[in-house]
Motif scaffolding. Sequence first.
Motif, PDB file in Angstrom:
ATOM      1  N   SER A 135      19.370  21.851  25.019  1.00  0.00           N
ATOM      2  CA  SER A 135      18.628  22.585  23.982  1.00  0.00           C
ATOM      3  C   SER A 135      17.823  21.270  23.857  1.00  0.00           C
ATOM      4  O   SER A 135      16.389  21.954  23.322  1.00  0.00           O
ATOM      5  N   ARG A 136      17.949  19.965  23.755  1.00  0.00           N
ATOM      6  CA  ARG A 136      17.036  19.174  23.734  1.00  0.00           C
ATOM      7  C   ARG A 136      14.962  19.655  24.309  1.00  0.00           C
ATOM      8  O   ARG A 136      13.978  19.471  23.773  1.00  0.00           O
ATOM      9  N   CYS A 137      15.529  19.449  25.687  1.00  0.00           N
ATOM     10  CA  CYS A 137      14.804  19.851  26.922  1.00  0.00           C
ATOM     11  C   CYS A 137      14.188  20.883  25.858  1.00  0.00           C
ATOM     12  O   CYS A 137      12.360  21.579  26.137  1.00  0.00           O
ATOM     13  N   ILE A 138      14.534  22.563  25.729  1.00  0.00           N
ATOM     14  CA  ILE A 138      13.543  23.252  25.680  1.00  0.00           C
ATOM     15  C   ILE A 138      13.611  23.213  24.390  1.00  0.00           C
ATOM     16  O   ILE A 138      11.819  23.740  23.714  1.00  0.00           O
ATOM     17  N   ARG A 139      13.270  22.856  23.407  1.00  0.00           N
ATOM     18  CA  ARG A 139      12.988  22.439  22.223  1.00  0.00           C
ATOM     19  C   ARG A 139      12.013  21.744  22.607  1.00  0.00           C
ATOM     20  O   ARG A 139      10.820  22.250  21.990  1.00  0.00           O
ATOM     21  N   GLU A 140      11.921  21.028  23.009  1.00  0.00           N
ATOM     22  CA  GLU A 140      10.488  19.757  23.903  1.00  0.00           C
ATOM     23  C   GLU A 140       9.651  20.862  24.505  1.00  0.00           C
ATOM     24  O   GLU A 140       8.418  20.964  24.262  1.00  0.00           O
ATOM     25  N   ALA A 149       8.463  29.873  20.999  1.00  0.00           N
ATOM     26  CA  ALA A 149      10.031  29.185  20.356  1.00  0.00           C
ATOM     27  C   ALA A 149      10.356  30.677  19.605  1.00  0.00           C
ATOM     28  O   ALA A 149      10.952  30.367  18.070  1.00  0.00           O
ATOM     29  N   SER A 150      10.162  31.822  19.883  1.00  0.00           N
ATOM     30  CA  SER A 150      10.896  32.980  18.394  1.00  0.00           C
ATOM     31  C   SER A 150      12.608  33.583  19.623  1.00  0.00           C
ATOM     32  O   SER A 150      12.924  33.642  18.172  1.00  0.00           O
ATOM     33  N   LEU A 151      12.715  32.620  20.053  1.00  0.00           N
ATOM     34  CA  LEU A 151      14.281  32.282  20.570  1.00  0.00           C
ATOM     35  C   LEU A 151      14.464  30.479  19.842  1.00  0.00           C
ATOM     36  O   LEU A 151      13.959  29.616  20.223  1.00  0.00           O
ATOM     37  N   GLN A 152      16.214  30.823  18.927  1.00  0.00           N
ATOM     38  CA  GLN A 152      16.213  29.350  18.724  1.00  0.00           C
ATOM     39  C   GLN A 152      16.992  28.307  20.340  1.00  0.00           C
ATOM     40  O   GLN A 152      17.430  29.691  20.936  1.00  0.00           O
ATOM     41  N   SER A 189      10.799  32.978  35.794  1.00  0.00           N
ATOM     42  CA  SER A 189      10.056  33.841  35.900  1.00  0.00           C
ATOM     43  C   SER A 189       9.202  35.228  35.043  1.00  0.00           C
ATOM     44  O   SER A 189       8.825  35.461  34.578  1.00  0.00           O
ATOM     45  N   LEU A 190      10.974  34.993  34.537  1.00  0.00           N
ATOM     46  CA  LEU A 190      10.982  36.122  33.297  1.00  0.00           C
ATOM     47  C   LEU A 190      11.118  35.685  31.529  1.00  0.00           C
ATOM     48  O   LEU A 190      10.909  36.460  30.828  1.00  0.00           O
ATOM     49  N   ILE A 191      12.647  34.624  31.898  1.00  0.00           N
ATOM     50  CA  ILE A 191      12.676  34.735  30.633  1.00  0.00           C
ATOM     51  C   ILE A 191      12.164  33.016  30.366  1.00  0.00           C
ATOM     52  O   ILE A 191      11.770  33.707  28.588  1.00  0.00           O
ATOM     53  N   LEU A 192      11.747  32.529  30.634  1.00  0.00           N
ATOM     54  CA  LEU A 192      11.567  31.301  30.433  1.00  0.00           C
ATOM     55  C   LEU A 192       9.816  31.277  29.967  1.00  0.00           C
ATOM     56  O   LEU A 192       9.465  30.433  31.202  1.00  0.00           O
ATOM     57  N   THR A 193       9.017  32.166  29.982  1.00  0.00           N
ATOM     58  CA  THR A 193       7.825  32.244  30.154  1.00  0.00           C
ATOM     59  C   THR A 193       7.167  31.644  28.587  1.00  0.00           C
ATOM     60  O   THR A 193       7.119  32.590  27.404  1.00  0.00           O
TER      61      THR A 193
END
Length: 193
Positions: A135-140, A149-152, A189-193
Amino acid sequence: MKPTGTRDHLLSTGLRVLHARGFHASGVQDITAAAQVPKGTFYTHFDSKEQFGAEVLGRYWEHRASNAIALLSDEARSPLQRLKAYFASKTRDRAAGPFNTGCLIGNFSAEMATDSRLVRDRLGSVFAAWTSLLSRCIREAQAAGEIRASLQPDTIAAFLIDAFEGAVLRAKVERDATALLRFESIVFSLILT
């Protein structure tokens, strides 16, 4: 209880035995035989096999967490590159080892979650810590505009863990890395874009 050389040896050996054979398929005798210590030595250091299993799980996570922290905090890479490197390293680790062992966290989740409150609580702590690291890395990555940024971040992290553990389970069945590579491909390629 204060750690000792014998206690540490039992945990290291037990981790290998439990990871290879599973909790229920491994008796205390199997663990002590592999560690080459008398069976009574086990009970000098551990109150029960259940306590031992929880401590083995903790040791497994500590090793995994230190690797995760190193990759996910590497500021020479962007946050999204760190996430890619983290999951690529996990895929390489799974592909390099025997597929039939899977992940001890997933194995214990499937085998012990209904049988042991102690192990279930330890698993809950492991999943919470793992989620926090990702989560920390995703937030960054969201702050850098690399991930929408639409998902927590906690929701994304939990999903990644759930999906990855499912891919590890399938790789264990199929005895190859196809499911892990598919996970990486779809996620990045599809989710974390």
